[in-house]
Write a protein that holds these residues in place. Structure first.
Motif, PDB file in Angstrom:
ATOM      1  N   VAL A   3       0.872  -1.178   0.000  1.00  0.00           N
ATOM      2  CA  VAL A   3       0.000   0.000   0.000  1.00  0.00           C
ATOM      3  C   VAL A   3       0.906   1.223   0.000  1.00  0.00           C
ATOM      4  N   VAL A   4       0.786   2.067  -1.008  1.00  0.00           N
ATOM      5  CA  VAL A   4       1.664   3.232  -1.148  1.00  0.00           C
ATOM      6  C   VAL A   4       0.847   4.523  -1.098  1.00  0.00           C
ATOM      7  N   ASP A   5       1.509   5.609  -0.826  1.00  0.00           N
ATOM      8  CA  ASP A   5       0.878   6.930  -0.832  1.00  0.00           C
ATOM      9  C   ASP A   5       0.680   7.345  -2.294  1.00  0.00           C
ATOM     10  N   THR A   6      -0.570   7.326  -2.750  1.00  0.00           N
ATOM     11  CA  THR A   6      -0.837   7.598  -4.167  1.00  0.00           C
ATOM     12  C   THR A   6      -0.590   9.048  -4.557  1.00  0.00           C
ATOM     13  N   THR A   7      -0.402   9.918  -3.558  1.00  0.00           N
ATOM     14  CA  THR A   7      -0.135  11.326  -3.882  1.00  0.00           C
ATOM     15  C   THR A   7       1.326  11.554  -4.270  1.00  0.00           C
ATOM     16  N   ILE A   8       2.211  10.592  -3.913  1.00  0.00           N
ATOM     17  CA  ILE A   8       3.632  10.786  -4.235  1.00  0.00           C
ATOM     18  C   ILE A   8       4.247   9.618  -5.006  1.00  0.00           C
ATOM     19  N   ALA A   9       3.634   8.427  -4.947  1.00  0.00           N
ATOM     20  CA  ALA A   9       4.215   7.250  -5.604  1.00  0.00           C
ATOM     21  C   ALA A   9       4.070   7.350  -7.125  1.00  0.00           C
ATOM     22  N   GLU A  10       5.003   6.765  -7.834  1.00  0.00           N
ATOM     23  CA  GLU A  10       4.925   6.693  -9.290  1.00  0.00           C
ATOM     24  C   GLU A  10       3.672   5.916  -9.672  1.00  0.00           C
ATOM     25  N   PRO A  11       2.831   6.451 -10.581  1.00  0.00           N
ATOM     26  CA  PRO A  11       1.599   5.735 -10.968  1.00  0.00           C
ATOM     27  C   PRO A  11       1.887   4.304 -11.424  1.00  0.00           C
ATOM     28  N   GLN A  44      -7.519  19.038 -25.871  1.00  0.00           N
ATOM     29  CA  GLN A  44      -7.963  17.647 -25.777  1.00  0.00           C
ATOM     30  C   GLN A  44      -8.307  17.279 -24.337  1.00  0.00           C
ATOM     31  N   SER A  45      -9.236  16.351 -24.192  1.00  0.00           N
ATOM     32  CA  SER A  45      -9.613  15.837 -22.875  1.00  0.00           C
ATOM     33  C   SER A  45      -9.346  14.343 -22.840  1.00  0.00           C
ATOM     34  N   TYR A  46      -8.676  13.886 -21.779  1.00  0.00           N
ATOM     35  CA  TYR A  46      -8.473  12.451 -21.623  1.00  0.00           C
ATOM     36  C   TYR A  46      -8.239  12.146 -20.140  1.00  0.00           C
ATOM     37  N   SER A  47      -8.279  10.860 -19.803  1.00  0.00           N
ATOM     38  CA  SER A  47      -8.114  10.439 -18.412  1.00  0.00           C
ATOM     39  C   SER A  47      -6.990   9.423 -18.301  1.00  0.00           C
ATOM     40  N   LEU A  48      -6.243   9.515 -17.210  1.00  0.00           N
ATOM     41  CA  LEU A  48      -5.165   8.577 -16.918  1.00  0.00           C
ATOM     42  C   LEU A  48      -5.575   7.710 -15.731  1.00  0.00           C
ATOM     43  N   VAL A  49      -5.235   6.424 -15.787  1.00  0.00           N
ATOM     44  CA  VAL A  49      -5.622   5.484 -14.739  1.00  0.00           C
ATOM     45  C   VAL A  49      -4.392   5.055 -13.940  1.00  0.00           C
ATOM     46  N   ASP A  50      -4.475   5.224 -12.618  1.00  0.00           N
ATOM     47  CA  ASP A  50      -3.421   4.772 -11.711  1.00  0.00           C
ATOM     48  C   ASP A  50      -4.016   3.663 -10.841  1.00  0.00           C
ATOM     49  N   LEU A  51      -3.463   2.452 -10.938  1.00  0.00           N
ATOM     50  CA  LEU A  51      -4.017   1.308 -10.208  1.00  0.00           C
ATOM     51  C   LEU A  51      -3.293   1.042  -8.886  1.00  0.00           C
ATOM     52  N   ASN A  52      -2.468   1.969  -8.429  1.00  0.00           N
ATOM     53  CA  ASN A  52      -1.800   1.774  -7.136  1.00  0.00           C
ATOM     54  C   ASN A  52      -2.806   1.592  -5.996  1.00  0.00           C
ATOM     55  N   ARG A  53      -3.942   2.277  -6.081  1.00  0.00           N
ATOM     56  CA  ARG A  53      -4.944   2.200  -5.020  1.00  0.00           C
ATOM     57  C   ARG A  53      -5.881   1.008  -5.187  1.00  0.00           C
ATOM     58  N   ALA A  54      -5.923   0.417  -6.390  1.00  0.00           N
ATOM     59  CA  ALA A  54      -6.815  -0.714  -6.645  1.00  0.00           C
ATOM     60  C   ALA A  54      -6.440  -1.884  -5.743  1.00  0.00           C
TER      61      ALA A  54
END
Length: 386
Positions: A30-38, A143-153
């Motif tokens: 479990v990592v800090d998602t505010t600072i960890a590499e996505p 442009q509009s797009y979204s990035l997914v970070d699965l560290n919290r999943a």
């Protein structure tokens, strides 16, 4: 238009990230998602790869049991994990492993302090589940797009669901703050809302004061601060009251909260439980809490804030303001206790006066959290004695 008075019925669903080192069903940290590499703490299990098998995190279950006991819940010997099916880009498997028909704990309560006196808020259930990933929405170069970070999943979550026993923003504020205090006190969660460790969803309906029948409810999702929760509830109370006064019907729906516009907005029509097509998780056996394990957890539980409040008032004759300041942070409470143990000749009020004035002032001036204080209780009380 009618001239009736209306009352709000409010229940909270609180999602709490449990303070484990690894995820709910795999060994990823479990990592800090505010600072960890996505996407730096992921594996085949939390990414939902076909053929992978989940394994239950024992520490997460232990922390959840602690919270349930503190909330006066019945902890069931057997609970069942289920698949909650819905699609969202940050939910890799296309379903969430949660609990539904047979949760870990039910039928609890939490006492809160309000201007009207002490109230009891019933807790319907507390169940284990896994968190989703995190979406970052980007607007760049037209442009509009979204990035997914699965560290919290896959991070362990405890969902605590209250009954609609709160009727004002003051009730909600007192319940949320007391719940956060309790979870931090037990080390169940950091309760750090800035990092998403504690998130609220409010279920709210309005009814005439002369009626016992609950009105049509709306759910306000993903409220990440006390302020956002309070503002969203106040806004929705005004909207629903105005709708009912005009003789119109409130629509059952799921709402979001816009911090910038200070208003709620519709996300979708409200789902019912059967829309999620819950069914038992085939890859996990029933979760069995043996009696000996439950008893060992009970014995290791510290004195809870309510009992400490009573003791401090009776034994130490401290004023309520000082008691609440000691309760806000268990590290401060434990430091005070250590001071009383090494210097029983000192008056409790004398210690709190120095603690809350000179010592806290020094910490603030040096921008240090209490945990970084290197002055021992023995040294502090000897200083006071001088």
């Amino acid at each position: 238009m009618d001239n009736k008075d209306y009352i709000a019925d409010i229940g909270l669903e609180v999602h709490v990230e449990l303070a484990t080192r690894s995820k709910m069903f795999c060994s990823c940290a479990v990592v800090d998602t505010t600072i960890a590499e996505p996407n730096s703490s992921v594996c085949e299990v939390c990414m939902g790869m076909p053929g992978t098998l989940p394994v239950i995190n024992q520490k997460a279950v232990e922390l959840a049991i602690k919270a349930a006991l503190a909330l006066n819940c019945e902890v069931h010997k057997t609970s069942i994990f289920a698949r909650k099916n819905y699609f969202y880009p940050d939910l890799p498997k296309g379903y969430q492993i949660s609990q539904y028909e047979e949760p870990l704990a039910t039928n609890g309560f939490l006492k809160i302090r309000t201007s009207e006196g002490i109230k009891t808020i019933r807790v319907r259930r507390a169940h284990l589940e896994e968190d989703t990933g995190k979406l970052t929405h980007i607007e760049k170069d037209g442009q509009s797009y979204s990035l997914v970070d699965l560290n919290r999943a896959g991070v362990p979550l405890l969902e605590i669901v209250s009954e609609p026993d709160m009727h004002s923003v003051e009730d909600v504020r007192s319940y949320a703050r007391e719940l956060r205090l309790l979870l931090r006190w037990l080390g169940v969660s950091s309760g750090d809302m800035e990092k998403g460790s504690m998130r609220f969803e409010a279920n709210l309906s309005m009814r005439p004061t002369d009626s016992d029948k609950l009105g049509t409810r709306v759910e306000i999702k993903n409220l990440n601060s006390f302020r956002a929760m309070e503002q969203a509830i106040l806004y929705q109370m005004d909207i629903q009251r105005e709708t009912l006064v005009k003789g119109k019907e409130v629509k059952q729906q799921t709402l979001g909260w816009s911090e910038s516009e200070n208003r709620t907005f519709a996300q979708r029509s409200k789902e019912e439980a059967n829309d999620y097509r819950y069914f038992p998780e085939p890859d996990l056996p029933p979760l069995v809490v043996e009696k000996a394990w439950l008893e060992s957890i009970k014995k290791a539980m510290p004195a809870l804030p309510d009992k400490e409040r009573e003791r401090y008032a009776e034994e130490y004759s401290l004023i309520q303001e000082d008691i609440e300041r000691l309760m806000e942070d268990k590290a401060v409470h434990d430091y005070f206790e250590a001071c009383m143990k090494v210097a029983p000749h000192l008056a409790p009020k004398h210690i709190t006066n120095w603690l809350f004035s000179d010592l806290f002032a020094w910490l603030n001036a040096n921008d240090k959290p209490f945990e970084e204080l290197h002055l021992s209780p023995d040294g502090f009380t000897r200083l006071i004695s001088l």
